[in-house]
Design a protein around this motif. Structure first.
Motif, PDB file in Angstrom:
ATOM      1  N   MET A   1       3.943  -1.981  17.537  1.00 24.01           N
ATOM      2  CA  MET A   1       3.221  -2.366  16.343  1.00 24.01           C
ATOM      3  C   MET A   1       4.158  -2.375  15.143  1.00 24.01           C
ATOM      4  N   SER A   2       3.736  -3.029  14.068  1.00 30.04           N
ATOM      5  CA  SER A   2       4.591  -3.144  12.897  1.00 30.04           C
ATOM      6  C   SER A   2       4.575  -1.853  12.099  1.00 30.04           C
ATOM      7  N   GLU A   3       5.779  -1.319  11.828  1.00 28.92           N
ATOM      8  CA  GLU A   3       5.871  -0.066  11.085  1.00 28.92           C
ATOM      9  C   GLU A   3       6.563  -0.256   9.738  1.00 28.92           C
ATOM     10  N   ALA A   4       6.973  -1.500   9.450  1.00 25.65           N
ATOM     11  CA  ALA A   4       7.745  -1.726   8.237  1.00 25.65           C
ATOM     12  C   ALA A   4       6.925  -1.453   6.972  1.00 25.65           C
ATOM     13  N   HIS A   5       5.645  -1.813   6.995  1.00 26.27           N
ATOM     14  CA  HIS A   5       4.812  -1.645   5.809  1.00 26.27           C
ATOM     15  C   HIS A   5       3.463  -1.036   6.201  1.00 26.27           C
ATOM     16  N   PRO A   6       3.427   0.259   6.534  1.00 26.98           N
ATOM     17  CA  PRO A   6       2.146   0.892   6.861  1.00 26.98           C
ATOM     18  C   PRO A   6       1.260   0.883   5.618  1.00 26.98           C
ATOM     19  N   GLY A  14     -13.599   4.262  -0.884  1.00 24.07           N
ATOM     20  CA  GLY A  14     -12.355   4.964  -1.169  1.00 24.07           C
ATOM     21  C   GLY A  14     -11.200   4.400  -0.371  1.00 24.07           C
ATOM     22  N   VAL A  15     -10.213   5.250  -0.102  1.00 23.63           N
ATOM     23  CA  VAL A  15      -8.996   4.810   0.562  1.00 23.63           C
ATOM     24  C   VAL A  15      -9.245   4.586   2.039  1.00 23.63           C
ATOM     25  N   MET A  16      -8.754   3.445   2.559  1.00 27.14           N
ATOM     26  CA  MET A  16      -8.801   3.123   3.985  1.00 27.14           C
ATOM     27  C   MET A  16      -7.361   3.112   4.482  1.00 27.14           C
ATOM     28  N   ASP A  17      -7.019   4.066   5.322  1.00 25.48           N
ATOM     29  CA  ASP A  17      -5.652   4.167   5.814  1.00 25.48           C
ATOM     30  C   ASP A  17      -5.473   3.325   7.063  1.00 25.48           C
ATOM     31  N   SER A  18      -4.210   2.963   7.336  1.00 29.23           N
ATOM     32  CA  SER A  18      -3.895   2.284   8.583  1.00 29.23           C
ATOM     33  C   SER A  18      -3.462   3.316   9.613  1.00 29.23           C
ATOM     34  N   CYS A  19      -3.352   2.873  10.859  1.00 30.07           N
ATOM     35  CA  CYS A  19      -2.929   3.785  11.922  1.00 30.07           C
ATOM     36  C   CYS A  19      -1.418   4.021  11.910  1.00 30.07           C
ATOM     37  N   GLY A  20      -0.726   3.417  10.955  1.00 31.02           N
ATOM     38  CA  GLY A  20       0.701   3.664  10.837  1.00 31.02           C
ATOM     39  C   GLY A  20       1.093   4.307   9.533  1.00 31.02           C
ATOM     40  N   VAL A  31      -9.456  11.253   5.844  1.00 23.58           N
ATOM     41  CA  VAL A  31      -9.107   9.838   5.905  1.00 23.58           C
ATOM     42  C   VAL A  31     -10.060   9.100   6.836  1.00 23.58           C
ATOM     43  N   THR A  32     -10.075   7.789   6.682  1.00 25.77           N
ATOM     44  CA  THR A  32     -10.808   6.905   7.589  1.00 25.77           C
ATOM     45  C   THR A  32      -9.826   5.884   8.152  1.00 25.77           C
ATOM     46  N   ILE A  33      -9.754   5.816   9.468  1.00 25.76           N
ATOM     47  CA  ILE A  33      -8.875   4.832  10.119  1.00 25.76           C
ATOM     48  C   ILE A  33      -9.667   4.077  11.182  1.00 25.76           C
ATOM     49  N   HIS A  54      -2.450  -2.914  13.793  1.00 25.87           N
ATOM     50  CA  HIS A  54      -1.247  -3.730  13.580  1.00 25.87           C
ATOM     51  C   HIS A  54      -0.066  -2.901  13.074  1.00 25.87           C
ATOM     52  N   TYR A  55      -0.342  -1.791  12.395  1.00 26.83           N
ATOM     53  CA  TYR A  55       0.706  -1.063  11.698  1.00 26.83           C
ATOM     54  C   TYR A  55       1.263   0.125  12.468  1.00 26.83           C
ATOM     55  N   GLY A  56       0.600   0.558  13.527  1.00 22.21           N
ATOM     56  CA  GLY A  56       1.119   1.692  14.272  1.00 22.21           C
ATOM     57  C   GLY A  56       0.053   2.421  15.056  1.00 22.21           C
ATOM     58  N   ILE A  57       0.364   3.670  15.409  1.00 21.11           N
ATOM     59  CA  ILE A  57      -0.513   4.498  16.241  1.00 21.11           C
ATOM     60  C   ILE A  57      -0.663   5.869  15.594  1.00 21.11           C
ATOM     61  N   THR A  58      -1.883   6.363  15.574  1.00 25.55           N
ATOM     62  CA  THR A  58      -2.170   7.724  15.104  1.00 25.55           C
ATOM     63  C   THR A  58      -2.964   8.455  16.176  1.00 25.55           C
ATOM     64  N   GLN A  59      -2.590   9.707  16.422  1.00 34.37           N
ATOM     65  CA  GLN A  59      -3.332  10.535  17.375  1.00 34.37           C
ATOM     66  C   GLN A  59      -4.513  11.200  16.672  1.00 34.37           C
ATOM     67  N   ALA A  60      -5.689  11.124  17.321  1.00 33.95           N
ATOM     68  CA  ALA A  60      -6.886  11.812  16.838  1.00 33.95           C
ATOM     69  C   ALA A  60      -7.364  12.758  17.931  1.00 33.95           C
TER      70      ALA A  60
END
Length: 610
Positions: A1-6, A14-20, A31-33, A54-60
């Motif tokens: 996935m793209s990590e250049a611009h998480p 409020g704020v919506m974070d990406s998985c990267g 947070v909300t992902i 698209h931006y990466g992976i986050t463990q939940a």
């Protein structure tokens, strides 16, 4: 996935974070992902979800006593979910250094299933190889895989870089028509029937060739376009069946040197930007005449990472003291095999079998050894070559004891050259001589203007028909079209740019003289009336004042393929067709219905069964 611009966005809640985007600095935030479930793991009651976008992976993670546990327990791979929870730091022993988000995880407070996924026809997690038909039918799943996703983003970034570099050099991007007239570009056209003009057809452009020349005649000086091109030709690993994209460019008031000076910084710069540590040829790129390329490399697409050079040794085998009759009265090319001497007999037998599979009679060879300070030859043909001839061969080819010499022979020069070129590539691979970690560019120049079509017994254009011949104008106009030897000896201001054995681009200084253009096509068998009709717009433009101009068109797909380290264009094209030119995802081509055919005044006549 793209990590250049998480990225993080802000919505009504409020704020919506990406998985990267999450890092150690986010610990303590709620947070909300959202994303796809990349992997689901159940560790003794604890459920771990790797959420991917698209931006990466986050463990939940969630524990059994949490309110959202039952809902989380239902989730399976590739379901789309939204998770809200607190960001916590992972314990030192569970930090994943391979992930930018690997220092943190999200404790699941709530989970909402946005979409469920059926059983997958191919896995998204991992990079297992699957049959082409499965991958292309389910391309939307294939593209979720990390390598493919990364390649497509690389392609987008390369195109962006090319555009920026072209604009910085004073080029302006213009768009040219897609529906146009048929043109002899060297491949079959895709034809589009006209509803308004029964029995007539548009053609999809094989390249914007005529239009970009007309742009120069119109007074615009430096044009470029990331141009779609359409050719009805068979596919192969480095050529898409049907359509491809190229960096199409044209310049006015230029010589061949001016075109090279404009293109080299763009290509070298793009390759340096995305080479990932590999070295790139610095401009100016080496220029190799076509005839020299065919002699030394056996191809007009030489891979300069391979140090092997081919030598013409026809005269050695023509000597009276050389008794090998199979090579008499033939073109003979010698291909060095550095360090091949100690190879087992099976190595040479396999190469011989391989040469036969390519249509050659075989691949003769001599193994070179040192016997008491004297160089000797071993192998099936060595006994036919006396010491003096052997010394001549080894000196010319730069080989010695411990090496081998291989030979390609044929009654036709081009056939001997082709087999020698293929053998050079094969030996470079087998002997591990190909230099790794580098991109080596060169220009192939001075292409022949014409070639002999043996099947039709006629003269054809050998390259781009719109090129300017390297010949005095008056002498060219006075040429007798039956003067075959002079015509086949003509060179043109045509050139290719090659990188690591791949042709990236063909180009030329254009023929902007209408009289010379008519004569050029007449030599290739086109009646003047036919040329006037076919190229009415261009010839008319040239007769109203045309600047000298030239250009080229590097292929986007091949550039990306090289920089991605792939060997098939399918791996760097978002929605490719199969090698047999079928779109399995959208089911194309497909039959037209009766109403469509009637509107187009067409009737389908199926080929007779064989």
């Amino acid at each position: 996935m793209s990590e250049a611009h998480p990225y993080r966005s802000r919505n009504a809640k409020g704020v919506m974070d990406s998985c990267g985007s999450l890092r150690a600095a986010d610990v303590g935030r709620t947070v909300t992902i959202s994303g796809w479930v990349n992997r689901r793991r159940d560790h003794g009651g604890l459920i771990f979800l790797d959420l991917r976008d698209h931006y990466g992976i986050t463990q939940a993670v969630i524990e059994p006593d949490e309110p959202a546990f039952a809902e989380t327990d239902k989730v399976r791979s590739e379901w789309v979910v939204t998770i809200t929870g607190k960001v916590v730091a992972r314990t030192p022993e569970t930090v994943n250094k391979d992930l930018p988000t690997g220092e943190v995880e999200v404790r699941i407070g709530s989970l909402k299933v946005q979409s469920q996924a059926q059983e997958l026809p191919l896995p998204v997690f991992g990079d297992l190889d699957y049959p082409e038909d499965v991958r292309l039918k389910y391309r939307f799943l294939d593209l979720r895989r990390e390598r493919l996703h990364r390649n497509i983003m690389l392609r987008a970034n390369i195109v962006t870089s090319i555009r920026r570099r072209m604009i910085e050099q004073g080029f302006t991007e213009f768009q040219t028509p897609i529906l146009t007239a048929s043109s002899p570009e060297g491949a079959r056209d895709f034809l589009v029937p006209s509803r308004r003009y029964p029995g007539q057809f548009y053609a999809l452009p094989q390249a914007p060739q005529q239009f970009k020349q007309l742009i120069m005649v119109s007074g615009f000086d430096r044009y470029f376009q990331i141009a779609p091109c359409f050719r009805d030709e068979d596919g192969r690993a480095d050529r898409s069946p049907g359509e491809f994209y190229q960096l199409d460019l044209e310049m006015s008031y230029v010589t061949q040197d001016d075109v090279f000076a404009a293109v080299e910084p763009v290509l070298a710069g793009v390759f340096e930007e995305f080479a990932n540590g590999k070295t790139v040829t610095k401009p100016p790129f080496i220029r190799i005449p076509f005839a020299e390329a065919m002699l030394k490399y056996g191809t007009d697409k030489p891979d300069l990472r391979n140090p092997i050079l081919i030598t013409d040794v026809s005269d050695v085998f023509a000597r009276g003291d050389v008794e090998f009759k199979a090579f008499k009265n033939k073109t003979v090319r010698a291909i060095p095999g550095p360090g091949a001497g100690p190879q087992p007999r099976s190595f040479f037998d396999k190469l011989n079998d391989w040469a036969r599979s390519e249509g050659a009679a075989g691949l003769g060879y001599i193994i070179l050894e040192d016997e008491g300070g004297k160089l000797t030859g071993k192998g099936p043909i060595a006994k036919f070559i006396p010491a003096e001839a052997l010394a001549d061969l080894t000196k010319r080819c730069g080989v010695g004891a411990g090496d081998a010499l291989f030979f390609s022979a044929d009654a036709k020069d081009d056939r001997a050259a082709k087999i020698a070129g293929l053998a050079r590539t094969r030996l470079g691979q087998e002997l591990k001589l190909i230099e790794d970690g580098t991109f080596k560019f060169c220009w192939i120049v001075d292409f022949p203007m014409y070639e002999w079509n043996e099947e039709e017994k006629k003269i054809d254009f050998s390259h781009n028909p719109f090129s300017m011949p390297q010949y005095d104008r008056g002498k060219f106009l006075a040429l007798d079209k039956d003067d075959k030897d002079t015509i086949l000896g003509l060179k043109a201001y045509q050139y290719d740019i090659v990188c690591n054995g791949y042709e990236l681009s063909s180009g030329a200084i254009r023929n902007h003289d209408p009289d010379v253009m008519l004569k050029a096509f007449e030599i290739a068998g086109y009646a003047r009336e036919e040329t006037e009709e076919k190229f009415k717009g261009m010839l008319n433009a040239f007769r109203h004042g045309a600047p000298p101009h030239g250009g080229t068109a590097p292929g986007i797909d091949r550039i990306v393929m090289l920089l991605a380290g792939e060997e098939n264009l399918r791996e760097v094209t978002m929605f490719p067709m199969t090698q047999s030119a079928q779109d399995l995802l959208m089911n194309a081509p497909s039959p037209a219905n009766a109403k469509q055919l009637k509107e187009l005044h067409l009737r389908v006549v199926m080929p007779e069964a064989k």
